[in-house]
Motif scaffolding. Sequence first.
Motif, short mmCIF file in Angstrom:
data_model
loop_
_atom_site.label_atom_id
_atom_site.label_comp_id
_atom_site.label_asym_id
_atom_site.label_seq_id
_atom_site.Cartn_x
_atom_site.Cartn_y
_atom_site.Cartn_z
N ALA A 116 0.84 -1.21 0.00
CA ALA A 116 0.00 0.00 0.00
C ALA A 116 0.87 1.26 0.00
O ALA A 116 0.59 2.23 -0.71
N ALA A 117 1.95 1.24 0.78
CA ALA A 117 2.85 2.39 0.83
C ALA A 117 3.54 2.60 -0.50
O ALA A 117 3.77 3.74 -0.93
N TYR A 118 3.86 1.51 -1.18
CA TYR A 118 4.47 1.62 -2.51
C TYR A 118 3.47 2.23 -3.50
O TYR A 118 3.80 3.16 -4.25
N GLU A 119 2.25 1.69 -3.53
CA GLU A 119 1.25 2.16 -4.49
C GLU A 119 0.84 3.60 -4.24
O GLU A 119 0.42 4.32 -5.16
N THR A 120 0.94 4.06 -3.00
CA THR A 120 0.55 5.43 -2.67
C THR A 120 1.71 6.42 -2.77
O THR A 120 1.55 7.61 -2.49
N GLY A 121 2.89 5.94 -3.15
CA GLY A 121 4.02 6.83 -3.37
C GLY A 121 4.79 7.21 -2.12
O GLY A 121 5.56 8.17 -2.14
N LEU A 122 4.66 6.44 -1.03
CA LEU A 122 5.43 6.76 0.18
C LEU A 122 6.88 6.31 0.05
O LEU A 122 7.78 6.89 0.66
N GLY A 123 7.10 5.24 -0.69
CA GLY A 123 8.44 4.69 -0.83
C GLY A 123 8.47 3.61 -1.89
O GLY A 123 7.48 3.41 -2.61
N VAL A 124 9.59 2.90 -1.96
CA VAL A 124 9.74 1.83 -2.95
C VAL A 124 10.26 0.57 -2.23
O VAL A 124 10.80 0.64 -1.13
N PHE A 125 10.13 -0.56 -2.89
CA PHE A 125 10.65 -1.80 -2.33
C PHE A 125 12.17 -1.84 -2.47
O PHE A 125 12.71 -1.58 -3.55
N GLY A 126 12.85 -2.18 -1.38
CA GLY A 126 14.29 -2.37 -1.41
C GLY A 126 14.63 -3.82 -1.71
O GLY A 126 13.74 -4.68 -1.81
N ARG A 127 15.90 -4.11 -1.85
CA ARG A 127 16.33 -5.47 -2.17
C ARG A 127 15.83 -6.51 -1.17
O ARG A 127 15.40 -7.60 -1.57
N PRO A 128 15.83 -6.23 0.15
CA PRO A 128 15.34 -7.22 1.10
C PRO A 128 13.84 -7.10 1.36
O PRO A 128 13.36 -7.50 2.42
N SER A 129 13.12 -6.56 0.38
CA SER A 129 11.66 -6.42 0.46
C SER A 129 11.20 -5.50 1.58
O SER A 129 10.07 -5.61 2.05
N ILE A 130 12.08 -4.62 2.05
CA ILE A 130 11.67 -3.59 2.99
C ILE A 130 11.20 -2.38 2.20
O ILE A 130 11.59 -2.19 1.06
N LEU A 131 10.35 -1.57 2.80
CA LEU A 131 9.85 -0.36 2.16
C LEU A 131 10.83 0.77 2.47
O LEU A 131 11.08 1.09 3.64
N ILE A 132 11.41 1.38 1.44
CA ILE A 132 12.40 2.43 1.63
C ILE A 132 11.81 3.78 1.23
O ILE A 132 11.36 3.96 0.09
N THR A 133 11.81 4.72 2.16
CA THR A 133 11.31 6.07 1.90
C THR A 133 12.50 7.00 1.62
O THR A 133 13.59 6.79 2.15
N PRO A 134 12.30 8.03 0.80
CA PRO A 134 13.40 8.99 0.55
C PRO A 134 13.83 9.70 1.82
O PRO A 134 15.01 10.04 1.97
N GLU A 135 12.89 9.94 2.74
CA GLU A 135 13.19 10.74 3.93
C GLU A 135 13.96 9.96 4.99
O GLU A 135 14.93 10.47 5.56
N TYR A 136 13.55 8.74 5.30
CA TYR A 136 14.12 7.99 6.42
C TYR A 136 14.52 6.56 6.06
O TYR A 136 14.73 5.74 6.95
N GLY A 137 14.63 6.26 4.78
CA GLY A 137 14.95 4.89 4.41
C GLY A 137 13.87 3.94 4.90
O GLY A 137 12.68 4.26 4.82
N PRO A 138 14.25 2.77 5.43
CA PRO A 138 13.25 1.81 5.90
C PRO A 138 12.79 2.04 7.34
O PRO A 138 11.92 1.32 7.84
N GLY A 187 14.48 -10.39 -5.73
CA GLY A 187 15.70 -11.11 -5.34
C GLY A 187 15.76 -11.52 -3.89
O GLY A 187 16.75 -12.09 -3.44
N PHE A 188 14.69 -11.25 -3.15
CA PHE A 188 14.68 -11.55 -1.71
C PHE A 188 14.05 -12.90 -1.43
O PHE A 188 12.93 -13.17 -1.87
N ASN A 189 14.76 -13.76 -0.69
CA ASN A 189 14.25 -15.07 -0.30
C ASN A 189 13.57 -14.94 1.06
O ASN A 189 14.22 -15.07 2.10
N ARG A 190 12.29 -14.67 1.04
CA ARG A 190 11.54 -14.40 2.27
C ARG A 190 11.51 -15.62 3.19
O ARG A 190 11.68 -15.49 4.41
N SER A 191 11.31 -16.79 2.63
CA SER A 191 11.24 -18.01 3.44
C SER A 191 12.55 -18.25 4.19
O SER A 191 12.55 -18.59 5.37
#
Length: 252
Positions: A116-138, A187-191
């Motif tokens: 939801a945060a990605y679709e609303t423009g708050l941030g983007v997915f990082g390599r480890p599937s964390i949500l990264i924002t321009p202001e504060y990272g993850p 590229g993230f292996n969640r399991s």
Amino acid sequence: MKDELEEFLTKFGVFKVGVANPENGFGMAKEGCHPRDVMKNCNSVIAFAFHTGLDYYTILDYSQKRDVESRVLSIYCDWVSYQFANFLKDKGYNAVVSHGFRDEKEKIARLSFKLAAYETGLGVFGRPSILITPEYGPRVNLRVVLTDASIQPDEPLKSFNPCQECDTCVRLCPINAINKELPPPRGFNRSLCLQFIDKIREKTNRRIRYCGYCYNHCPVGKISKKTFRLSRWKTLLDLSEQEKKRLLQSLT
């Protein structure tokens, strides 16, 4: 109306608010976890973010046989979510606070806050599937409210690509759960990650709850600011190098 939403939420410490139309995007949603699976007449997905700093705070009560955990910041963020839902209801709209798991064993949420945060423009997915924002990272705490109000949507951050030239988390991940050759978050292996966290908790009798490498060492955004000052979950990063080495060796 969007200005009113932002004005209401920023009073509670929210630093960013975004809106998405559930008819567009959400292609990465798992089956049964689309916004309209949670609220059938949803017209707007509203995501908002709090900055959490490096700490993940809790209060622990050992008076019982099992730990009674109270995540202070999470409780506050939940409270703000319900205040916001009531704010929308007072304006004549229906509103639903998304929470809980669709599959608790696999830790699959009814609605992914990160998506939801990605679709609303708050941030983007990082390599480890964390949500990264321009202001504060993850280092943010996300919340989502669904409503039947039709609000002008925001766009995903197409031009924000913090992982493009960065492999910090790839190099630091103790179990090599991130494949640099695939675009985030594929590229993230969640399991593998979840299994590793479960092993850490079991091996340390739940004294260590998280790994913390990708979260704390992501170079994006401001990382030094603290929030509350209570006890927090320990991570691998809190151990001495000798303790860390022994633990990691015992897990392999």
